[in-house]
Design a protein around this motif. Structure first.
Motif, mmCIF file in Angstrom:
data_model
loop_
_atom_site.group_PDB
_atom_site.id
_atom_site.type_symbol
_atom_site.label_atom_id
_atom_site.label_comp_id
_atom_site.label_asym_id
_atom_site.label_seq_id
_atom_site.Cartn_x
_atom_site.Cartn_y
_atom_site.Cartn_z
ATOM 1 N N PHE A 136 5.663 9.393 -7.973
ATOM 2 C CA PHE A 136 6.979 9.018 -8.505
ATOM 3 C C PHE A 136 6.850 7.738 -9.326
ATOM 4 O O PHE A 136 6.357 6.722 -8.832
ATOM 5 C CB PHE A 136 7.977 8.801 -7.369
ATOM 6 N N LEU A 137 7.335 7.788 -10.558
ATOM 7 C CA LEU A 137 7.268 6.616 -11.414
ATOM 8 C C LEU A 137 8.173 5.512 -10.897
ATOM 9 O O LEU A 137 7.794 4.345 -10.847
ATOM 10 C CB LEU A 137 7.664 6.982 -12.850
ATOM 11 N N ASP A 146 0.841 -1.209 0.000
ATOM 12 C CA ASP A 146 0.000 0.000 0.000
ATOM 13 C C ASP A 146 0.873 1.256 0.000
ATOM 14 O O ASP A 146 0.539 2.256 -0.660
ATOM 15 C CB ASP A 146 -0.926 -0.001 1.216
ATOM 16 N N LEU A 147 1.978 1.214 0.752
ATOM 17 C CA LEU A 147 2.903 2.342 0.778
ATOM 18 C C LEU A 147 3.482 2.583 -0.617
ATOM 19 O O LEU A 147 3.571 3.738 -1.074
ATOM 20 C CB LEU A 147 4.034 2.078 1.782
ATOM 21 N N LEU A 148 3.877 1.524 -1.295
ATOM 22 C CA LEU A 148 4.411 1.650 -2.642
ATOM 23 C C LEU A 148 3.382 2.281 -3.576
ATOM 24 O O LEU A 148 3.701 3.187 -4.365
ATOM 25 C CB LEU A 148 4.831 0.270 -3.168
ATOM 26 N N ARG A 149 2.140 1.815 -3.503
ATOM 27 C CA ARG A 149 1.079 2.383 -4.351
ATOM 28 C C ARG A 149 0.888 3.878 -4.054
ATOM 29 O O ARG A 149 0.682 4.686 -4.975
ATOM 30 C CB ARG A 149 -0.230 1.629 -4.108
ATOM 31 N N TYR A 150 0.963 4.231 -2.778
ATOM 32 C CA TYR A 150 0.794 5.633 -2.360
ATOM 33 C C TYR A 150 1.894 6.504 -2.969
ATOM 34 O O TYR A 150 1.626 7.590 -3.511
ATOM 35 C CB TYR A 150 0.829 5.702 -0.832
ATOM 36 N N ILE A 151 3.138 6.023 -2.900
ATOM 37 C CA ILE A 151 4.263 6.811 -3.403
ATOM 38 C C ILE A 151 4.237 6.897 -4.928
ATOM 39 O O ILE A 151 4.595 7.920 -5.525
ATOM 40 C CB ILE A 151 5.603 6.203 -2.918
ATOM 41 N N GLN A 208 3.320 10.538 6.298
ATOM 42 C CA GLN A 208 2.240 11.119 5.495
ATOM 43 C C GLN A 208 1.319 10.033 4.939
ATOM 44 O O GLN A 208 0.099 10.225 4.857
ATOM 45 C CB GLN A 208 2.846 11.950 4.360
ATOM 46 N N PHE A 209 1.918 8.917 4.557
ATOM 47 C CA PHE A 209 1.120 7.779 4.081
ATOM 48 C C PHE A 209 0.155 7.309 5.169
ATOM 49 O O PHE A 209 -1.044 7.099 4.909
ATOM 50 C CB PHE A 209 2.061 6.649 3.657
#
Length: 348
Positions: free
Chosen positions: A201-202, A192-197, A220-221
């Motif tokens: 950012f690509l 979920d953190l990766l999806r948020y970032i 922030q996430f």
């Protein structure tokens, strides 16, 4: 006399040593804030030619060293080495977070010495590991071993990584840009953190989450997805350094969002340390450095770090035995540069 430096994104440390073989304390040392200078040469000039302070002539009338009132020893510099936050090519570096180009060969001419060596800042820290005293590290996993390849992972302003290859006789510290490799989540929360970032950012590098800015991004996430940010803490963030405030609050145990942010940060750090340990087969140990790690040692002794570090399937038993050390001396990079400068002086 040798000259050593650690040039970071925000601060530069310079020191002079009478270092011949073994490590010694510096003769003179000073910290500079890079924003106050237009170039590294300006910092060098101020360090090597400080303004003279008024001297009591009666006090120094019979002192044979009175001509050294500036604080600098009357001895020529034989060699210099500087660790720089950025990649080094042909002894030249365009600093990552500074508008500076630092050229080792040009600095040698400027200082009128045969050789100035530039190192990546984390490579310099890797050299520093080799001269640290036992009380300047703390073991948080496994048992200490005398030899074998070592690795270094250092989250701070960015994320630095280095390998110290052991050839059976001596160590060879190597520079790396491993911090810019892709972040690999290992849990649903990290996915979920990766999806948020990825909404901004690509490419999401490990540095994007394992750094000071990364810790704030994790916060922030959690704030945006868990909706559990207390108003009193939200009001503090704009007035200070968010990563420092978050880590300090986590150590105190409140607010809960800071505890959760640091737990996630520590878990990702453990996983990345385990990745690097496997890639280098670092039987000589894993070293954790940088500006964040020494402040959160109690959290690194928690099972969350160890569980993430060893969670590598069939290689769990191997990782359980590998020693993980926290570097407590925040001048490891400066010491590493000094040790390389001493080698240059001996070779000249």
């Amino acid at each position: 006399m040798i000259l050593a430096g650690d040039i970071g994104g925000t601060k530069t440390y310079l020191a002079l040593y009478q270092w011949k073989q073994d490590r010694v304390d510096s003769v003179r040392e000073e910290k500079f804030y890079n924003a106050d200078f237009e170039s590294f040469e300006e910092i060098l000039s101020e360090f090597l030619n400080p303004p003279e302070e008024p001297i009591d002539s009666d006090e120094f009338e019979d002192d044979p060293d009175s001509e050294q009132a500036s604080g600098l020893p009357d001895e020529p510099i034989e060699a210099a080495c500087f660790g720089v936050a950025g990649p080094i090519t042909d002894n030249r570096c365009r600093a990552t977070n500074l508008p500076w180009v630092i050229d080792g060969n040009a600095l040698a001419s400027h200082l009128r010495i045969p050789k100035v060596q530039l190192l990546n800042d984390v490579e310099a820290m890797a050299h520093g590991i080799l001269v640290l005293r036992p009380d300047e590290t703390e073991l948080v996993n496994g048992q200490a071993t005398p030899t074998g390849t070592k690795v270094l992972i250092a989250p701070g302003t960015g994320l630095g990584e280095s390998i110290l290859y052991w050839d059976g006789d001596r160590y060879h510290p190597m520079a790396s840009e491993g911090g810019h490799a892709s972040f690999a989540p290992t849990s649903d929360l990290e996915i979920d953190l990766l999806r948020y970032i990825r909404t901004n950012f690509l490419h999401v590098s490990v540095e994007r989450v394992l750094s000071g800015e990364g810790l704030y991004l994790i916060y922030q996430f959690l704030r945006d997805t868990k909706k559990n940010e207390p108003t009193w803490f939200a009001e503090q963030l704009p007035t200070g350094n968010p990563p420092a405030l978050i880590s300090e609050a986590a150590l105190k145990g409140k607010p809960e969002i800071c505890v959760q942010a640091m737990e996630l940060f520590v878990a990702i750090l453990g996983s990345e340390a385990g990745n690097l340990a496997l890639k280098a087969l670092s039987r000589g140990g894993i070293y954790l450095g940088g500006g964040i790690v020494p402040r959160i040692v109690p959290l690194l002794k928690d099972k969350r770090f160890t569980q993430s570090f060893i969670a590598k399937g069939r290689f769990k038993r191997l990782l359980e035995a590998l020693p993980v050390h926290v570097i407590l001396n925040d001048q490891a990079g400066l010491l590493g540069s000094a040790s390389v400068a001493a080698q240059l002086a001996r070779a000249s």
